[in-house]
Write a protein that holds these residues in place. Structure first.
Motif, PDB file in Angstrom:
ATOM      1  N   ASN A   1       0.812  -1.218   0.000  1.00  9.44           N
ATOM      2  CA  ASN A   1       0.000   0.000   0.000  1.00  9.44           C
ATOM      3  C   ASN A   1       0.847   1.270   0.000  1.00  9.44           C
ATOM      4  O   ASN A   1       0.332   2.358   0.273  1.00  9.44           O
ATOM      5  N   SER A   2       2.144   1.127  -0.309  1.00 14.67           N
ATOM      6  CA  SER A   2       3.027   2.290  -0.274  1.00 14.67           C
ATOM      7  C   SER A   2       2.715   3.256  -1.415  1.00 14.67           C
ATOM      8  O   SER A   2       2.584   2.845  -2.575  1.00 14.67           O
ATOM      9  N   ASN A   3       2.614   4.546  -1.090  1.00 16.82           N
ATOM     10  CA  ASN A   3       2.386   5.532  -2.153  1.00 16.82           C
ATOM     11  C   ASN A   3       3.667   5.839  -2.925  1.00 16.82           C
ATOM     12  O   ASN A   3       3.668   6.647  -3.850  1.00 16.82           O
ATOM     13  N   LEU A   4       4.775   5.180  -2.533  1.00 17.48           N
ATOM     14  CA  LEU A   4       6.031   5.337  -3.268  1.00 17.48           C
ATOM     15  C   LEU A   4       6.153   4.343  -4.420  1.00 17.48           C
ATOM     16  O   LEU A   4       7.089   4.429  -5.212  1.00 17.48           O
ATOM     17  N   ASN A   5       5.235   3.375  -4.498  1.00 13.96           N
ATOM     18  CA  ASN A   5       5.245   2.474  -5.657  1.00 13.96           C
ATOM     19  C   ASN A   5       4.994   3.292  -6.915  1.00 13.96           C
ATOM     20  O   ASN A   5       4.036   4.071  -6.981  1.00 13.96           O
ATOM     21  N   ARG A   6       5.853   3.115  -7.913  1.00 16.15           N
ATOM     22  CA  ARG A   6       5.871   4.011  -9.073  1.00 16.15           C
ATOM     23  C   ARG A   6       4.863   3.649 -10.159  1.00 16.15           C
ATOM     24  O   ARG A   6       4.572   4.466 -11.033  1.00 16.15           O
ATOM     25  N   PHE A   7       4.362   2.397 -10.152  1.00 14.94           N
ATOM     26  CA  PHE A   7       3.602   1.923 -11.303  1.00 14.94           C
ATOM     27  C   PHE A   7       2.087   1.982 -11.097  1.00 14.94           C
ATOM     28  O   PHE A   7       1.337   1.402 -11.873  1.00 14.94           O
ATOM     29  N   ASN A   8       1.658   2.673 -10.033  1.00 12.52           N
ATOM     30  CA  ASN A   8       0.216   2.875  -9.863  1.00 12.52           C
ATOM     31  C   ASN A   8      -0.310   3.937 -10.815  1.00 12.52           C
ATOM     32  O   ASN A   8      -1.483   3.958 -11.165  1.00 12.52           O
ATOM     33  N   ARG A   9       0.591   4.844 -11.246  1.00 17.02           N
ATOM     34  CA  ARG A   9       0.243   5.888 -12.213  1.00 17.02           C
ATOM     35  C   ARG A   9       1.325   5.936 -13.287  1.00 17.02           C
ATOM     36  O   ARG A   9       2.482   5.614 -13.039  1.00 17.02           O
ATOM     37  N   ASN A  10       0.939   6.329 -14.485  1.00 24.22           N
ATOM     38  CA  ASN A  10       1.893   6.457 -15.605  1.00 24.22           C
ATOM     39  C   ASN A  10       2.720   5.192 -15.810  1.00 24.22           C
ATOM     40  O   ASN A  10       3.927   5.246 -16.024  1.00 24.22           O
ATOM     41  N   ALA A  11       2.048   4.035 -15.726  1.00 27.89           N
ATOM     42  CA  ALA A  11       2.779   2.765 -15.825  1.00 27.89           C
ATOM     43  C   ALA A  11       3.495   2.632 -17.164  1.00 27.89           C
ATOM     44  O   ALA A  11       4.652   2.195 -17.212  1.00 27.89           O
ATOM     45  N   ALA A  12       2.837   3.011 -18.261  1.00 23.20           N
ATOM     46  CA  ALA A  12       3.460   2.866 -19.587  1.00 23.20           C
ATOM     47  C   ALA A  12       4.753   3.681 -19.666  1.00 23.20           C
ATOM     48  O   ALA A  12       5.771   3.223 -20.188  1.00 23.20           O
ATOM     49  N   LYS A  13       4.719   4.902 -19.127  1.00 18.38           N
ATOM     50  CA  LYS A  13       5.899   5.759 -19.144  1.00 18.38           C
ATOM     51  C   LYS A  13       7.029   5.129 -18.330  1.00 18.38           C
ATOM     52  O   LYS A  13       8.188   5.115 -18.740  1.00 18.38           O
ATOM     53  N   ASN A  14       6.694   4.586 -17.156  1.00 19.28           N
ATOM     54  CA  ASN A  14       7.715   3.967 -16.314  1.00 19.28           C
ATOM     55  C   ASN A  14       8.308   2.718 -16.957  1.00 19.28           C
ATOM     56  O   ASN A  14       9.514   2.476 -16.854  1.00 19.28           O
TER      57      ASN A  14
END
Length: 444
Positions: free
Chosen positions: A345-358
């Motif tokens: 549940n960490s809000n530091l996980n990067r792939f919850n938003r802009n996954a394609a870009k990441n």
């Protein structure tokens, strides 16, 4: 210019270009219902579900030169409004109804098991048997229904559709077989009318008469965990990030989510630093340091594709004076417990938003790091002071993009940049929590 058509004519299709390559080129624009390779002429005909999808593809490629495996291909509307030719093989008979379906699956990003196929085909009627196999045309399956009518209904409903968003497209014909012979019940073949069949003997490929099923995937899974439906949301992002195909060395078929990392420096690394490093390649579920092996840790990624990216790009990376060993773990997941750190549940996980870009920016560690989420009044000197303890900084560049301040920082070597990333990602600088990733830019 030929008038618009659902059918697109592709020229300069070299022998090295596969059906999957063409599917990946046109998949972002809509469902592909038929594909015919004209090998003798180095050409192909591809039919979209409707004219609008074909027009969108043609408009896009009128401004962007399509290229596959370094070869430019040329597209135009075909003079055909509809493709009637079916690329038949030895087991397909095209349109003559039969209770057994021959299913070819294109653009396979995730493993397709018996359980996956049963979930897709069983809503249309009673499925008696399923056999999967690999042939030169790609991944295929035979689906035997109890009744011919339900097979017809399934074909009409599922033809041209995707199992997952943006990938695993179904191409369905009627088979010319009268009865499937199933010897084993496992993730590659199943007789639902005879649940007492054994699983295959180790090292033996089942269904030799249908195809080479033994060399399909390098993983061995069983039960619901192997199905991979939790990955459905990521499939569209993956297809968007890699429209011309996955990066070299990435198969897209791994189903193991947990990674074992060894040869870490136990005096200088902890769970949060491992999170900072591995979260570049996907969301982190849990991390566990092995207390009986202080230089080992387990990292559970969000799905098998993210785990494959991490293993591929981090294997052999240098960190705190030691070369990391990064491999798939024999454990399917990490159990919760006092020695396990949970990041689901960490809000530091990067792939919850802009996954394609990441996904698009995933790479091996480089000497250059990209720093974002900077405060508007931060100075170059403050950024250097924040990072220089990790190694000599060769060059810097502070810039704005879309009104947001960002920076490129060049270190002497990859290890120094990696150390700066694992120690300083998600730290506070000038009142802002900064974000750090590796940059693919080679120089400033």
């Amino acid at each position: 210019m030929t008038e618009p058509s659902k059918v697109i004519h592709v020229r300069n299709v070299g022998q090295e270009i596969s059906e999957n390559d063409l599917l990946q080129l046109f998949q972002p624009f809509g469902v592909i219902t038929k594909l015919v390779m004209l090998r003798a002429k180095n050409q192909a005909l591809l039919q979209m579900q409707d004219i609008a999808a074909a027009v969108n593809a043609m408009q896009f490629y009128s401004n962007v030169q399509p290229s596959i495996r370094g070869r430019s291909v040329y597209v135009q509307f075909s003079s055909h409004q509809e493709l009637t030719t079916v690329d038949q093989n030895a087991q397909g008979r095209g349109d003559e109804p039969n209770r057994i379906l021959l299913v070819s699956i294109h653009h396979v990003l995730y493993p397709i098991t018996v359980e996956v196929l049963h979930q897709v085909f069983s809503p249309h009627g009673i499925v008696e048997k399923i056999v999967t196999f690999q042939k030169s045309a790609g991944f295929q399956a035979l689906i035997q229904y109890e009744l011919t009518q339900t097979a017809i209904s399934a074909r009409n409903s599922l033809q041209g559709r995707n199992i997952y968003d943006g990938c695993c497209q179904l191409d369905i014909q009627f088979s010319n077989l009268d009865e499937l012979q199933v010897s084993y019940n496992n993730e590659r073949s199943r007789d639902f009318t005879n649940p007492n069949l054994p699983s295959e003997p180790k090292g033996k490929s089942p269904q030799q008469g249908y195809g080479d099923a033994g060399a399909m995937y390098p993983w061995q899974g069983s039960g619901p965990r192997g199905v991979g439906f939790p990955q459905m949301g990521n499939a569209a992002a993956i297809a968007t990030a890699f429209p011309s195909g996955l990066p070299p060395g990435i198969s897209g078929t791994n189903d193991r989510c947990t990674i074992i990392v060894s040869n870490v420096n136990p005096d200088r690394i902890d769970e949060d630093k491992l999170f900072n490093l591995f979260s570049i390649y996907g969301n982190i579920v849990r991390i566990k340091h092995l207390r009986n092996k202080p230089d080992h840790a387990l990292v559970q990624m969000g799905d098998g594709f993210q785990a494959e990216l991490a293993v591929h790009f981090l294997k052999g990376a240098m960190l705190f004076g030691q070369r990391l060993e990064v491999n798939y773990s024999k454990y399917p997941n990490i159990n919760t417990g006092p020695e396990t750190r949970d990041y689901s549940n960490s809000n530091l996980n990067r792939f919850n938003r802009n996954a394609a870009k990441n996904y698009r920016y995933c790479c091996s560690p480089t000497k250059m790091i990209h720093v974002s989420c900077l405060s508007q009044d931060v100075t170059e000197e403050e950024i250097v002071a924040h990072l220089e303890e990790h190694g000599p900084i060769v060059n810097t560049k502070l810039f704005e993009m879309n009104g947001k301040k960002q920076a490129l920082i060049l270190f002497d070597n990859e290890e120094q940049a990696t150390e700066a990333l694992v120690c300083q990602h998600a730290t506070s600088l000038g009142g802002s929590i900064i974000r750090i990733s590796f940059s693919q830019v080679q120089s400033i």
